[in-house]
Write a protein that holds these residues in place. Structure first.
Motif, PDB file in Angstrom:
ATOM      1  N   ILE A 137     -34.941  48.043  18.470  1.00  5.96           N
ATOM      2  CA  ILE A 137     -33.983  48.808  17.675  1.00  5.96           C
ATOM      3  C   ILE A 137     -32.703  49.085  18.460  1.00  5.96           C
ATOM      4  N   VAL A 138     -32.840  49.347  19.754  1.00  4.56           N
ATOM      5  CA  VAL A 138     -31.665  49.594  20.592  1.00  4.56           C
ATOM      6  C   VAL A 138     -30.804  48.338  20.710  1.00  4.56           C
ATOM      7  N   VAL A 139     -31.415  47.180  20.864  1.00  3.40           N
ATOM      8  CA  VAL A 139     -30.670  45.913  20.944  1.00  3.40           C
ATOM      9  C   VAL A 139     -29.864  45.687  19.668  1.00  3.40           C
ATOM     10  N   ILE A 140     -30.488  45.917  18.510  1.00  2.00           N
ATOM     11  CA  ILE A 140     -29.791  45.766  17.230  1.00  2.00           C
ATOM     12  C   ILE A 140     -28.590  46.713  17.165  1.00  2.00           C
ATOM     13  N   ALA A 141     -28.789  47.954  17.607  1.00  2.00           N
ATOM     14  CA  ALA A 141     -27.715  48.951  17.548  1.00  2.00           C
ATOM     15  C   ALA A 141     -26.531  48.564  18.432  1.00  2.00           C
ATOM     16  N   ILE A 142     -26.811  48.033  19.597  1.00  2.00           N
ATOM     17  CA  ILE A 142     -25.728  47.623  20.501  1.00  2.00           C
ATOM     18  C   ILE A 142     -24.869  46.544  19.844  1.00  2.00           C
TER      19      ILE A 142
END
Length: 458
Positions: free
Chosen positions: A433-438
């Motif tokens: 989820i963090v990768v997508i947000a970045i």
């Protein structure tokens, strides 16, 4: 007559300090109520399920149900907030939250009423989810619509800081109650005390909020007849608004929630159930880290007034991407280097090291959350701000990010991997989820910190 009206009008304005205190106090109490069942999940599983083995995962599923219902609640409270007013929406949410938390403390255990016990827990957790869905967005918008443009991040940062402070109070209350009696008495009846105590705090906060007047931005909108008659319909039909909702969800909101859930609750359960530290030691570590990191939520909100929302949010996301896997690796290396299979004590030095590692992860979480309130409300037009922000926030924070604790436990118990990877496999979810947000934040989300919140009222 006109002169008198002009003179009376300023008396209806809220002092910004009063706005912050009353709004923050209510939000703090609601986060206390929301987090209490998560912290007490192990104890609730013993009381509300039959004694035929561990029901921790089932309890987490019931507890997580409050996050799943939040998108629906956001539409209900958002509609009230955009049609009737910000104040009335979060007053109603406060009452629902307080009543639900108190009633959880009154539920008889499984031995007394059987399957009605977990069903009642589910019902009250769903009501809590509905309540918090109207609370947070309302409080942030209410404060922001009173604040000067150049200090929106600073003032809304106080609302952001209610999360760690609410958790801190929650941890302290649980720790004090648990320490004042035997383990058997706490499991038997002591666990109810923190839930019942919430009712006193809610009543005090309600009367403080009731004295507040409506926000000046909403009053201006209302006086010009520009409030939305159908906020839910307008939120999904207004040109470009659905795209903004998706950018808000996946450009930071879901990731913020998953980072916070990971730094707080996944860490809590990991230290208890994987590292196998005593529960009092884990509560001590979590309490100290929460206390030390609370300041940074407001700090990063204030920084975003000068640097912009995106740089601060992106910095927190990138730091989280690095620190999540690193922190959990260090938790085991420091807390259980010999691979012990039973609960064990650790040295003071090791405890301090675990506090340090957990603190770094919490500060990264603060950087993602501090500017997020201001960023979210600045994305949306005034007449559908409550509904749009509420839905985006509660879908990202509740439905996607809020599932982190349950999903990480589910992945750990469902996937067969090597012994080396087994403790960490659940981290795939928050890291993904963090990768997508970045990616979304870096390339698709606009900067918002200089926006005038009244520009669409004229």
């Amino acid at each position: 007559m006109n002169t008198n009206t002009t003179e009376i009008q300023p008396q209806k304005k809220n002092d910004i300090l009063t706005v912050i205190i009353a709004s923050s106090a209510g939000t703090l109490i609601e986060w206390y109520d929301m987090f209490l069942a998560i912290i007490m999940a192990s104890t609730l599983s013993v009381n509300f399920f039959q004694a035929d083995g561990s029901h921790f995962l089932e309890t987490l599923a019931v507890v997580a149900s409050s996050f799943m219902i939040r998108p629906i609640g956001s539409l209900l409270f958002g509609s009230i907030g955009d049609r009737v007013g910000r104040k009335y929406s979060f007053l109603l949410s406060l009452i629902i939250m307080g009543a639900s938390t108190f009633l959880i403390g009154c539920i008889p255990n499984f031995a007394t009423i059987g399957w009605a016990a977990p069903i009642l827990l589910l019902v009250f957790r769903l009501l809590q989810g509905l309540a918090i869905s109207g609370e947070y967005a309302g409080a942030v918008i209410y404060v922001a619509e009173h604040a000067p443009k150049e200090k929106r991040g600073f003032y809304t940062g106080f609302i952001q800081a209610t999360v760690p402070i609410g958790l801190l109070i929650c941890l302290l209350v649980v720790y004090i109650v648990r320490s004042s009696m035997s383990a058997e008495d706490f499991v038997s009846y002591g666990w109810r005390i923190p839930f019942l105590l919430s009712s006193v705090l809610v009543i005090l906060s309600y009367f403080a909020r009731k004295k507040l007047h409506e926000s000046p931005v909403f009053e201006e909108l209302k006086s010009k007849g520009k409030t939305s008659k159908s906020p839910i319909k307008d939120a999904f039909k207004a040109k470009g608004n659905i795209a903004l909702i998706f950018k808000a969800i996946f450009g930071g909101n879901a990731a913020q929630s998953t980072v916070m859930q990971t730094s707080l609750f996944v860490t809590l359960f990991f230290l208890q159930r994987t590292v196998l530290l005593p529960e009092t030691t884990v509560l001590l570590i979590t309490t100290i880290v929460t206390f030390c990191s609370a300041y940074f939520y407001q700090y990063f909100g204030a920084i975003s007034d000068r640097l912009g929302r995106k740089p601060v949010l992106l910095g927190g996301l990138i730091a989280s991407l690095i620190l999540i896997p690193l922190s959990f690796y260090l938790f085991i290396q420091i807390g259980n280097p010999d691979g012990l299979n039973e609960i064990h004590e650790i040295s003071t030095t090791a405890t301090m090291q675990l506090i340090g590692v957990s603190f770094m992860l919490s500060v990264a979480g603060a950087a993602t959350y501090g500017p997020l309130g201001a960023f979210m409300l600045e994305l949306f037009p005034t007449k559908i701000r409550y509904t749009s922000m509420g839905f985006a926030q509660n879908t990202g924070n509740g439905l996607v990010g809020g599932a982190t604790t349950f999903v990480t436990e589910l992945i750990k118990s469902s996937f067969v991997v090597s012994a080396v990877m087994a403790p960490y496999i659940g981290l795939i979810y928050p890291v993904g989820i963090v990768v997508i947000a970045i990616i979304v934040n870096a390339f698709f989300v606009p900067e918002t910190y200089k926006r005038d919140l009244t520009e669409d009222i004229e």
